[in-house]
Design an enzyme around this catalytic site. Structure first.
Site, mmCIF file in Angstrom:
data_model
loop_
_atom_site.group_PDB
_atom_site.id
_atom_site.type_symbol
_atom_site.label_atom_id
_atom_site.label_comp_id
_atom_site.label_asym_id
_atom_site.label_seq_id
_atom_site.Cartn_x
_atom_site.Cartn_y
_atom_site.Cartn_z
ATOM 1 N N LYS A 92 0.835 -1.211 0.000
ATOM 2 C CA LYS A 92 0.000 0.000 0.000
ATOM 3 C C LYS A 92 0.871 1.263 0.000
ATOM 4 O O LYS A 92 0.667 2.176 -0.794
ATOM 5 C CB LYS A 92 -0.928 0.022 1.235
ATOM 6 C CG LYS A 92 -1.806 -1.205 1.363
ATOM 7 C CD LYS A 92 -2.763 -1.114 2.540
ATOM 8 C CE LYS A 92 -2.097 -1.070 3.907
ATOM 9 N NZ LYS A 92 -1.336 -2.296 4.249
ATOM 10 N N ARG A 128 -8.908 0.550 10.074
ATOM 11 C CA ARG A 128 -8.421 -0.813 10.272
ATOM 12 C C ARG A 128 -9.357 -1.620 11.155
ATOM 13 O O ARG A 128 -9.067 -2.782 11.427
ATOM 14 C CB ARG A 128 -7.054 -0.765 10.955
ATOM 15 C CG ARG A 128 -5.848 -0.944 10.018
ATOM 16 C CD ARG A 128 -4.626 -0.620 10.837
ATOM 17 N NE ARG A 128 -3.427 -1.277 10.449
ATOM 18 C CZ ARG A 128 -2.391 -0.652 9.862
ATOM 19 N NH1 ARG A 128 -2.482 0.605 9.505
ATOM 20 N NH2 ARG A 128 -1.286 -1.306 9.634
ATOM 21 N N ARG A 175 12.191 -5.118 3.918
ATOM 22 C CA ARG A 175 11.794 -3.704 3.904
ATOM 23 C C ARG A 175 12.770 -2.808 4.665
ATOM 24 O O ARG A 175 13.221 -3.133 5.756
ATOM 25 C CB ARG A 175 10.399 -3.579 4.522
ATOM 26 C CG ARG A 175 9.899 -2.145 4.526
ATOM 27 C CD ARG A 175 8.421 -2.072 4.439
ATOM 28 N NE ARG A 175 7.747 -2.526 5.637
ATOM 29 C CZ ARG A 175 6.419 -2.553 5.737
ATOM 30 N NH1 ARG A 175 5.659 -2.177 4.746
ATOM 31 N NH2 ARG A 175 5.863 -2.982 6.847
ATOM 32 N N ARG A 233 12.339 -1.217 10.310
ATOM 33 C CA ARG A 233 11.391 -0.715 11.317
ATOM 34 C C ARG A 233 11.331 -1.679 12.492
ATOM 35 O O ARG A 233 11.347 -2.892 12.283
ATOM 36 C CB ARG A 233 9.994 -0.646 10.685
ATOM 37 C CG ARG A 233 9.592 0.723 10.239
ATOM 38 C CD ARG A 233 8.379 0.673 9.343
ATOM 39 N NE ARG A 233 7.219 0.024 9.950
ATOM 40 C CZ ARG A 233 6.026 -0.015 9.362
ATOM 41 N NH1 ARG A 233 5.840 0.537 8.186
ATOM 42 N NH2 ARG A 233 5.009 -0.608 9.952
ATOM 43 N N ARG A 286 1.064 -8.466 13.987
ATOM 44 C CA ARG A 286 0.370 -7.561 13.058
ATOM 45 C C ARG A 286 -0.541 -8.337 12.114
ATOM 46 O O ARG A 286 -1.652 -7.890 11.814
ATOM 47 C CB ARG A 286 1.393 -6.737 12.258
ATOM 48 C CG ARG A 286 1.995 -5.614 13.109
ATOM 49 C CD ARG A 286 3.287 -5.087 12.528
ATOM 50 N NE ARG A 286 3.126 -4.399 11.279
ATOM 51 C CZ ARG A 286 4.114 -4.223 10.396
ATOM 52 N NH1 ARG A 286 5.326 -4.699 10.645
ATOM 53 N NH2 ARG A 286 3.897 -3.562 9.299
HETATM 54 P P1 AMP Z 1 1.607 0.800 9.227
HETATM 55 O O1 AMP Z 1 2.727 1.729 8.942
HETATM 56 O O2 AMP Z 1 0.342 1.154 8.496
HETATM 57 O O3 AMP Z 1 1.977 -0.654 9.063
HETATM 58 O O4 AMP Z 1 1.261 0.990 10.790
HETATM 59 C C1 AMP Z 1 2.214 0.730 11.787
HETATM 60 C C2 AMP Z 1 1.532 0.587 13.136
HETATM 61 O O5 AMP Z 1 0.853 1.818 13.470
HETATM 62 C C3 AMP Z 1 0.448 -0.476 13.203
HETATM 63 O O6 AMP Z 1 0.968 -1.777 13.419
HETATM 64 C C4 AMP Z 1 -0.349 0.036 14.405
HETATM 65 O O7 AMP Z 1 0.326 -0.219 15.628
HETATM 66 C C5 AMP Z 1 -0.346 1.547 14.178
HETATM 67 N N1 AMP Z 1 -1.484 1.958 13.334
HETATM 68 C C6 AMP Z 1 -1.420 2.512 12.094
HETATM 69 N N2 AMP Z 1 -2.646 2.743 11.603
HETATM 70 C C7 AMP Z 1 -3.523 2.310 12.550
HETATM 71 C C8 AMP Z 1 -4.936 2.245 12.638
HETATM 72 N N3 AMP Z 1 -5.714 2.682 11.646
HETATM 73 N N4 AMP Z 1 -5.473 1.736 13.775
HETATM 74 C C9 AMP Z 1 -4.723 1.317 14.787
HETATM 75 N N5 AMP Z 1 -3.379 1.322 14.769
HETATM 76 C C10 AMP Z 1 -2.775 1.806 13.668
#
Ligand code: AMP
Length: 220
Positions: free
Chosen positions: A17, A92, A131, A165, A176
């Protein structure tokens, strides 16, 4: 269709994404709003939101809905989002989707399209394992599929800050994926019912996924 466009990129971690989002957003003329990036930015700035989110992110857990929704509500009110948004990693959960519908309704808008990035677990694990993320601007690279021009240096901001990360470590990735299955996957039925879900084969090469996204957005 309204002149504004609010589009959601939905899919498991590692589906690609983020890789597609910034180019697609500039093509559409709307801001790329990644809640993960917003949390990482808050964390770099050591804000209360960033510090509270860190505990959840490091363990691969979702941050509580209320915190995420407040952050997105504030972001959607900024001037650059008046013509729409490309939401990446939000919503989410079903409560987040309902909150988003309320936010957009108040702005006289609605979710126009949900683009679901469909990929097998083996692909997700392979993509996450390679990544590299810029610790200054959050741009994402991949050691094999999208390497930076100069090793360790971000193509986008030029800083030498590419790193793995902390939530891309194996235990956090497993958590996750489990969070995705139990809390995010139900959104597929929600948006199928709403008639705005389009499935993208995210197993394909970056350029092929890019054209598939354009086709899905052009079709009614
Ligand atoms: P991402 O970069 O989208 O993979 O997000 C990294 C982390 O941020 C996720 O594993 C969650 O801990 C937190 N996070 C990001 N977006 C959300 C969301 N919409 N709801 C809850 N936690 C989020």
């Amino acid at each position: 269709m309204s002149s504004t466009q609010d589009i959601i990129l939905l899919g498991p971690p590692g589906a690609g994404k983020g890789t597609q989002a910034s180019r697609l957003a500039s093509r559409l003329g709307v801001p790329h709003i990644s809640t993960g990036d917003l949390f990482r930015q808050n964390l770099r700035e050591q804000t209360p939101v960033g510090l509270m989110a860190k505990g959840f992110m490091d363990r691969g857990l979702l941050v509580p809905d209320e915190v995420v929704c407040d952050m997105v509500r504030d972001r959607l009110e900024l001037e650059d989002a008046s013509s729409g948004s490309l939401l990446d990693g939000f919503p989410r959960t079903i409560p987040q989707a309902q909150a988003l519908e309320g936010m957009l309704r108040r702005l006289g808008r609605r979710v126009d399209r949900v683009l679901f990035f469909d990929a097998q677990d083996a692909t997700l694990v392979e993509r996450i394992a390679g990544r590299l993320t810029c610790s200054a601007c959050s741009a994402a690279f991949h050691t094999t599929f999208a390497p930076p021009k100069v090793a360790g240096v971000c193509d986008k901001c030029g800083k030498a800050g590419l790193a793995v990360r902390s939530d891309d470590a194996e235990a956090a990735v497993r958590a996750r994926l489990a969070e995705y299955r139990s809390k995010t996957q139900p959104l597929l039925a929600h948006y199928t019912e709403a008639g705005c879900l389009r499935v993208i084969n995210a197993e394909q090469a970056i350029a092929t996924v890019e054209s598939a996204l354009a086709t899905a957005l052009a079709a009614n």
